[in-house]
Design a protein around this motif. Structure first.
Motif, mmCIF file in Angstrom:
data_model
loop_
_atom_site.group_PDB
_atom_site.id
_atom_site.type_symbol
_atom_site.label_atom_id
_atom_site.label_comp_id
_atom_site.label_asym_id
_atom_site.label_seq_id
_atom_site.Cartn_x
_atom_site.Cartn_y
_atom_site.Cartn_z
ATOM 1 N N ALA A 20 -19.100 -41.568 -45.752
ATOM 2 C CA ALA A 20 -19.173 -40.272 -46.419
ATOM 3 C C ALA A 20 -20.537 -39.664 -46.132
ATOM 4 C CB ALA A 20 -18.945 -40.418 -47.917
ATOM 5 N N ARG A 21 -20.660 -38.395 -46.425
ATOM 6 C CA ARG A 21 -21.918 -37.683 -46.199
ATOM 7 C C ARG A 21 -22.260 -36.892 -47.449
ATOM 8 N NH1 ARG A 21 -23.495 -32.568 -44.147
ATOM 9 N NH2 ARG A 21 -25.527 -32.617 -43.101
ATOM 10 N N LEU A 22 -23.498 -37.023 -47.893
ATOM 11 C CA LEU A 22 -23.988 -36.292 -49.053
ATOM 12 C C LEU A 22 -25.140 -35.403 -48.594
ATOM 13 C CD1 LEU A 22 -24.611 -37.761 -52.590
ATOM 14 C CD2 LEU A 22 -26.296 -36.250 -51.535
ATOM 15 N N ALA A 23 -25.006 -34.111 -48.805
ATOM 16 C CA ALA A 23 -26.022 -33.161 -48.338
ATOM 17 C C ALA A 23 -26.442 -32.247 -49.478
ATOM 18 C CB ALA A 23 -25.485 -32.328 -47.175
ATOM 19 N N SER B 281 -23.217 -47.372 -51.848
ATOM 20 C CA SER B 281 -22.937 -48.056 -50.580
ATOM 21 C C SER B 281 -22.930 -49.568 -50.760
ATOM 22 C CB SER B 281 -23.977 -47.650 -49.529
ATOM 23 O OG SER B 281 -23.873 -46.277 -49.222
ATOM 24 N N GLU B 282 -23.889 -50.081 -51.528
ATOM 25 C CA GLU B 282 -23.964 -51.523 -51.738
ATOM 26 C C GLU B 282 -22.752 -52.049 -52.503
ATOM 27 O OE1 GLU B 282 -27.610 -52.120 -53.747
ATOM 28 O OE2 GLU B 282 -28.878 -51.615 -52.005
ATOM 29 N N ARG B 283 -22.298 -51.307 -53.491
ATOM 30 C CA ARG B 283 -21.184 -51.785 -54.313
ATOM 31 C C ARG B 283 -19.828 -51.598 -53.654
ATOM 32 N NH1 ARG B 283 -24.450 -49.131 -58.036
ATOM 33 N NH2 ARG B 283 -23.118 -47.273 -57.932
ATOM 34 N N SER B 284 -19.676 -50.523 -52.868
ATOM 35 C CA SER B 284 -18.357 -50.179 -52.324
ATOM 36 C C SER B 284 -18.179 -50.575 -50.864
ATOM 37 C CB SER B 284 -18.118 -48.677 -52.452
ATOM 38 O OG SER B 284 -19.027 -47.948 -51.633
ATOM 39 N N GLY B 285 -19.276 -50.753 -50.140
ATOM 40 C CA GLY B 285 -19.174 -51.015 -48.713
ATOM 41 C C GLY B 285 -18.939 -49.762 -47.893
ATOM 42 N N ILE B 286 -19.001 -48.603 -48.509
ATOM 43 C CA ILE B 286 -18.818 -47.322 -47.807
ATOM 44 C C ILE B 286 -20.193 -46.774 -47.430
ATOM 45 C CG2 ILE B 286 -17.964 -44.957 -47.999
ATOM 46 C CD1 ILE B 286 -15.918 -45.973 -50.022
ATOM 47 N N VAL C 92 -14.007 -40.818 -53.447
ATOM 48 C CA VAL C 92 -14.010 -41.337 -52.076
ATOM 49 C C VAL C 92 -13.650 -42.818 -52.072
ATOM 50 C CG1 VAL C 92 -15.467 -41.846 -50.071
ATOM 51 C CG2 VAL C 92 -15.676 -39.642 -51.223
ATOM 52 N N HIS C 93 -14.244 -43.567 -52.985
ATOM 53 C CA HIS C 93 -14.002 -45.012 -53.050
ATOM 54 C C HIS C 93 -12.570 -45.335 -53.491
ATOM 55 C CE1 HIS C 93 -14.442 -49.232 -53.783
ATOM 56 N NE2 HIS C 93 -14.348 -49.092 -55.100
ATOM 57 N N ARG C 94 -12.085 -44.619 -54.506
ATOM 58 C CA ARG C 94 -10.798 -44.987 -55.102
ATOM 59 C C ARG C 94 -9.594 -44.433 -54.352
ATOM 60 N NH1 ARG C 94 -11.395 -43.277 -61.285
ATOM 61 N NH2 ARG C 94 -12.303 -41.454 -60.267
ATOM 62 N N HIS C 95 -9.755 -43.294 -53.669
ATOM 63 C CA HIS C 95 -8.566 -42.613 -53.185
ATOM 64 C C HIS C 95 -8.570 -42.227 -51.708
ATOM 65 C CE1 HIS C 95 -7.584 -42.303 -57.424
ATOM 66 N NE2 HIS C 95 -8.695 -41.645 -57.653
ATOM 67 N N GLY D 232 -11.399 -39.234 -45.115
ATOM 68 C CA GLY D 232 -10.217 -39.934 -45.608
ATOM 69 C C GLY D 232 -8.926 -39.179 -45.415
ATOM 70 N N ILE D 233 -7.940 -39.554 -46.223
ATOM 71 C CA ILE D 233 -6.581 -39.029 -46.054
ATOM 72 C C ILE D 233 -6.388 -37.676 -46.711
ATOM 73 C CG2 ILE D 233 -5.595 -41.330 -45.857
ATOM 74 C CD1 ILE D 233 -4.766 -41.147 -48.781
ATOM 75 N N GLY D 234 -7.296 -37.242 -47.575
ATOM 76 C CA GLY D 234 -7.170 -35.952 -48.228
ATOM 77 C C GLY D 234 -6.232 -35.995 -49.414
ATOM 78 N N PHE D 235 -6.263 -34.923 -50.210
ATOM 79 C CA PHE D 235 -5.455 -34.862 -51.419
ATOM 80 C C PHE D 235 -3.969 -34.720 -51.134
ATOM 81 C CE2 PHE D 235 -9.239 -32.941 -53.889
ATOM 82 C CZ PHE D 235 -9.762 -34.205 -54.022
ATOM 83 N N LYS D 236 -3.603 -34.157 -49.981
ATOM 84 C CA LYS D 236 -2.189 -33.910 -49.702
ATOM 85 C C LYS D 236 -1.388 -35.201 -49.607
ATOM 86 C CE LYS D 236 -2.953 -29.500 -47.370
ATOM 87 N NZ LYS D 236 -2.766 -28.720 -46.114
ATOM 88 N N ALA D 237 -2.055 -36.289 -49.297
ATOM 89 C CA ALA D 237 -1.355 -37.566 -49.192
ATOM 90 C C ALA D 237 -1.268 -38.295 -50.518
ATOM 91 C CB ALA D 237 -2.059 -38.469 -48.178
#
Length: 397
Positions: free
Chosen positions: A305-308, A259-264, A296-299, A324-329
């Motif tokens: 995001a959520r990590l469980a 989160s600190e590095r990506s802002g996500i 998540v960060h790159r694409h 995000g936009i998903g793999f289909k895009a």
């Protein structure tokens, strides 16, 4: 299955066709001889069925296999209703039940092809077979072709490759752990000493001019930056928290740093993790979280995001979800991005499969969910799956 059960289900009309190949192409002696020689040249065990499921012709490989399997009838199954044989064995064999169901669907025109791999025990020992059932579209008369192949060597090669891949990943993790320890215990300590010495020099050179102070200040800043980068690299290679405290602490540290590095923003949910987990499982789940968050960060383009992590009975599950936009895009992205995603997913799936786990990915324009799960008892301690051929169920199909 077809050889042991067939004796009791011989068709009264099937013996009339025992020595005659059906006309599948243009009539004529030359065409029939050509088709016969072509089928006999195939290594697969081939049987041709009529519209009722009765075997009306077999090739040389089928006859050889029938003889080796102990089927003594001189017709080698010609005249036997293959569908009836499968249905008769269905209560005792799930493979026979699947084949019977496929045959009924193919005969009804609901589908045109069926394929299945299955293990069994034979007089030669544990074997793997593949069965294909097809209905040629161009045939004027309804005919169904059964192709039965021994794929034991292919399976053994695949299993050996899987074992080698698992061993390679295990050694890679050990190497990462050693490099991380070396960076933390040696390189980071040396950089820390440089930082301390630069600070002492800065304090003692009170009478030095501004250029000297500027150089010392820049040196101190570079040393502190390098120290931080080395520590981060060491933790990313293999966080000591994973070994010392466990997966829960390591994932929390990973999410905060990401989160600190990506802002996500990453929301963390950990319920009944049941720690400590076996080290191979903990390492694999940590690597999956790393790769999923990186995607998540790159694409994804998602800002959160959520990590469980959860555990129920003997099943531990990790979920990483984004909006995000998903793999289909992703086809709109360049080829390098698509290739990186493909390699990352393949690596995650291979890592889990080597340990007996599963990876599921669900993607849509509304987001992506990456789920990794393990049944604790199925974990392979050395990262290498056992030889499946040594534990084959018995089957007669």
């Amino acid at each position: 299955m077809e050889y042991q059960s067939a004796r009791k289900r011989r068709s009264t009309t099937g013996t009339l066709h025992a020595r005659r190949l059906p006309t599948l192409i243009a009539p004529g002696v030359e065409a029939e001889a050509l088709l016969r020689s072509t089928l006999d040249a195939l290594s697969a065990h081939i049987a041709v069925l009529d519209e009722t499921g009765t075997i009306i012709a077999v090739n040389r490989a089928w006859r050889t296999f029938a003889h080796a399997s102990g089927y003594a009838d001189e017709n080698h199954g010609v005249g036997i209703n293959y569908l009836a044989v499968c249905e008769g064995a269905a209560p005792l064999s799930k493979e026979a039940a699947r084949t019977a169901q496929a045959l009924r669907e193919i005969m009804a025109g609901a589908c045109s092809e069926f394929r299945m791999e299955y293990p069994c025990r034979s007089p030669q020992g544990p074997r793997w077979f593949q069965i294909r059932v097809t209905r040629p579209d161009q045939a004027q008369i309804c005919r169904i072709v059964i192709a039965h192949e021994d794929i034991t060597e292919v399976k053994r090669t695949q299993q050996e490759l899987a074992r080698l891949s698992g061993r390679l990943m295990h050694l890679q993790d050990e190497e990462r752990r050693a490099i991380a320890r070396e960076l933390h215990d040696t390189t980071a300590q040396n950089l820390l000493a440089i930082t301390l010495n630069a600070s002492r020099l800065h304090g003692q050179l009170c009478d030095a001019g501004e250029p000297v102070h500027r150089i010392l200040k820049e040196t101190l800043e570079l040393a502190e930056q390098s120290l931080q980068e080395v520590r981060t690299l060491s933790y990313l290679l293999h966080p000591p928290l994973l070994d010392d405290v466990g997966l829960t602490a390591a994932l929390s540290w990973l999410a905060r740093g990401f989160s600190e590095r990506s802002g996500i923003r990453v929301d963390i949910s950990i319920e009944n993790s049941g720690e400590p987990l076996p080290r191979p499982i903990a390492t694999a789940l940590y690597r999956v979280a790393q790769e999923a968050l990186s995607n998540v960060h790159r694409h994804s383009g998602s800002k959160q995001a959520r990590l469980a992590l959860s555990r129920k009975d003997d099943i531990v599950r990790l979920d990483i979800v984004d909006g995000g936009i998903g793999f289909k895009a992703l086809p709109h992205a360049n080829g390098d991005d698509a290739q990186l995603i493909g390699v990352g997913i393949s690596g995650m799936r291979l890592r889990l499969e080597q340990l007996g786990g599963q990876l599921e990915i669900h993607s849509s324009p509304l987001g992506t969910r990456v789920s990794a799960s393990f049944t604790i008892g199925s974990c392979y301690a050395d990262g290498c799956p056992p030889n499946d051929l040594s534990k084959m169920p018995s089957s007669e199909l």
